[in-house]
Design an enzyme around this catalytic site. Structure first.
Site, PDB file in Angstrom:
ATOM      1  N   SER A 276     -32.111  13.096  19.125  1.00  0.00           N
ATOM      2  CA  SER A 276     -31.965  14.541  18.966  1.00  0.00           C
ATOM      3  C   SER A 276     -32.415  15.244  20.240  1.00  0.00           C
ATOM      4  O   SER A 276     -33.249  14.735  20.988  1.00  0.00           O
ATOM      5  CB  SER A 276     -32.811  15.015  17.780  1.00  0.00           C
ATOM      6  OG  SER A 276     -32.992  16.405  17.799  1.00  0.00           O
ATOM      7  N   LYS A 282     -36.113  11.297  15.718  1.00  0.00           N
ATOM      8  CA  LYS A 282     -34.794  11.022  15.157  1.00  0.00           C
ATOM      9  C   LYS A 282     -34.177   9.751  15.733  1.00  0.00           C
ATOM     10  O   LYS A 282     -34.237   9.479  16.929  1.00  0.00           O
ATOM     11  CB  LYS A 282     -33.846  12.194  15.413  1.00  0.00           C
ATOM     12  CG  LYS A 282     -34.204  13.467  14.677  1.00  0.00           C
ATOM     13  CD  LYS A 282     -34.098  13.308  13.165  1.00  0.00           C
ATOM     14  CE  LYS A 282     -32.675  13.170  12.670  1.00  0.00           C
ATOM     15  NZ  LYS A 282     -31.855  14.367  12.942  1.00  0.00           N
ATOM     16  N   ASN A 284     -30.540   8.681  14.933  1.00  0.00           N
ATOM     17  CA  ASN A 284     -29.338   9.047  14.184  1.00  0.00           C
ATOM     18  C   ASN A 284     -28.312   7.917  14.147  1.00  0.00           C
ATOM     19  O   ASN A 284     -28.053   7.276  15.180  1.00  0.00           O
ATOM     20  CB  ASN A 284     -28.696  10.284  14.804  1.00  0.00           C
ATOM     21  CG  ASN A 284     -29.591  11.501  14.705  1.00  0.00           C
ATOM     22  OD1 ASN A 284     -30.332  11.661  13.746  1.00  0.00           O
ATOM     23  ND2 ASN A 284     -29.547  12.358  15.718  1.00  0.00           N
ATOM     24  N   ARG A 315      19.702  11.391  11.831  1.00  0.00           N
ATOM     25  CA  ARG A 315      18.539  11.478  12.725  1.00  0.00           C
ATOM     26  C   ARG A 315      17.950  12.857  12.552  1.00  0.00           C
ATOM     27  O   ARG A 315      18.684  13.840  12.476  1.00  0.00           O
ATOM     28  CB  ARG A 315      18.917  11.229  14.185  1.00  0.00           C
ATOM     29  CG  ARG A 315      17.690  11.195  15.116  1.00  0.00           C
ATOM     30  CD  ARG A 315      18.039  10.758  16.535  1.00  0.00           C
ATOM     31  NE  ARG A 315      18.575   9.409  16.551  1.00  0.00           N
ATOM     32  CZ  ARG A 315      19.833   9.103  16.880  1.00  0.00           C
ATOM     33  NH1 ARG A 315      20.674  10.063  17.237  1.00  0.00           N
ATOM     34  NH2 ARG A 315      20.253   7.860  16.874  1.00  0.00           N
TER      35      ARG A 315
END
Length: 444
Positions: A276, A282, A284, A315
């Site tokens: 972080s 943190k 993560n 097409r």
């Protein structure tokens, strides 16, 4: 934000595609189309449909002459397809009008574009298979090593009954193994040549149109569909379905990994995590989060592609353009998700202490089902369930382990195995070992 995260200098490390990214570039597309034009001329020369000398000249030049994609942009914008500009530029680069007139003989733009796409998709599937095998092998090692490691099973986010981490790895890998098993049939049903001419009739090729298509397929080592498929996008839709299943399976593994690493659970550890900008503590789960995002993108893109499979007449430009906008992004989403899954499964490790704590730290309520079945050996099943449900409520109200209450209420029952997670994992260890055996020889 970049228009495509896969080609972005800023985001490409968050969404890496490995070698697959090189297959979805302008230069790769132009090179593939030139190879298709060269192969077509070679086969037509061998069949006597164009002069042999011209065929040999065109085939050799298709492998040697580079064309700048940027130089084809104006013509592509005008024509709505790259091939007319490419053919004109290639003919000019040949500097041999007597041979150049036989370039693209009888073909239509879609024949070249679709066949060139299949050449690149063949390489793409080979790259995916390599990483899929690696991921399965690594999940197999986790399943084998931790076949007997108990952990809480969870349904609706709540503890259910004990399972094992090895079985969890096997459950992540089982759909991936199915996808690998499906690959040979997918290749047969998807990697087709297209050679049907202007309106899909092959009229310009004369009575040997079917023979030419078959030889063209052999020359490129692709399948002969034995029919026109200009407005039938079945092969593309089948590929998209397979890729979406792949992303969904990887996304499920990633979702579980995010939950298992969250604070308060921490039952697995990732080999790499993100930080972080302000919170030092943190760690993560960046890679699993990227996989989940890629899976969601793939599911959405598949919906667009399935809708684009509804073509009008012989097409449909709008449907075809929609395919160009979305198919590369779906392919690269799958490639990136698998690239990251290969890394995650190689470094993911379980936390046995956290698993054991989770099993014992909820008043033994995770063993309620096993206890009800033990009691059902002496009472009708509904009565046994009702009795254990009452004990569970009492355990919560009094903050007393269910095991203590059960032993007090039923002193004559044998309950040691009921409250031992190692004895309550059912077929989980066997499933883990079976999966491990199935993945043992997937990589050399």
């Amino acid at each position: 934000m970049a228009a495509s995260v896969f080609a972005s200098e800023l985001y490409s490390r968050l969404f890496p595609t490995g070698d697959a990214g090189r297959l979805f570039s302008d230069s790769a597309e132009v090179r593939a189309m030139l190879l298709v034009e060269g192969a077509l001329a070679k086969v037509q020369g061998e069949m006597g449909l164009i002069p042999v000398e011209s065929a040999a000249f065109i085939h050799r030049a298709s492998m040697e002459i580079p064309l700048d994609p940027g130089g084809l942009a104006q013509a592509t914008g005008t024509n709505g397809v790259t091939v007319p500009g490419l053919v004109a530029a290639f003919r000019k680069a040949l500097e041999a009008p007597e041979h150049a007139q036989y370039v693209h003989w009888g073909a239509t733009s879609q024949d070249i574009s679709d066949t060139a796409q299949m050449l690149r998709l063949r390489q793409f599937l080979a790259l995916l298979e390599t990483n899929l095998r690696k991921t399965l092998h690594q999940l197999g090692l986790l399943a084998h090593t931790h076949a007997d490691l108990p952990m809480p099973g969870r349904t609706y986010g709540q503890h259910a009954t004990p399972i094992t981490f090895g079985a969890t790895a096997a459950h992540w890998g089982a759909p991936l193994l199915d996808l690998l098993t499906d690959l040979p049939a997918l290749r047969d049903g998807v990697l087709w040549v297209s050679l049907s001419g202007a309106a899909g009739t092959g009229a310009a090729f004369g009575p040997r149109a079917a023979e030419l298509r078959a030889e063209f397929a052999k020359a490129l080592n692709l399948k002969d569909p034995q029919r026109t498929w200009h407005a039938d996008r079945g092969p593309i839709l089948a590929l998209c379905g397979w890729l979406t299943r792949l992303c969904a399976a990887l996304g499920k593994m990633a979702e579980d990994t995010i939950l298992l690493t969250q604070t308060g659970i921490s039952e697995v550890t990732l080999g790499a995590s993100g930080g972080s900008s302000t919170m030092p503590q943190k760690q993560n789960p960046v890679q699993p989060s990227a996989i989940v995002a890629l899976a969601r993108q793939a599911i959405g893109l598949n919906a667009i592609l399935q809708d684009a499979g509804l073509h009008r007449q012989d097409r449909d430009g709008a449907a075809w353009f929609t395919e160009w906008l979305t198919l590369p992004q779906l392919c690269l989403s799958a490639a990136s998700a698998l690239e990251q899954a290969t890394t995650i499964t190689a470094t993911l490790t379980p936390n046995p202490a956290a698993m054991s704590s989770a099993l014992s730290g909820t008043l033994d309520l995770i063993h309620a089902e096993a206890l009800s079945f033990r009691l059902a050996e002496h009472l009708p099943r509904p009565e046994a369930q009702a009795a254990i449900k009452t004990l569970c409520k009492q355990a919560i109200a009094e903050n007393t382990p269910l095991s203590d209450l059960a032993r007090a209420a039923y002193p004559d029952l044998t309950l040691d195995d009921v409250f031992d997670p190692a004895h309550q994992t059912g077929q989980a260890p066997a499933e883990a070992r079976a999966f491990a055996a199935a993945t043992q020889n997937l990589i050399s």
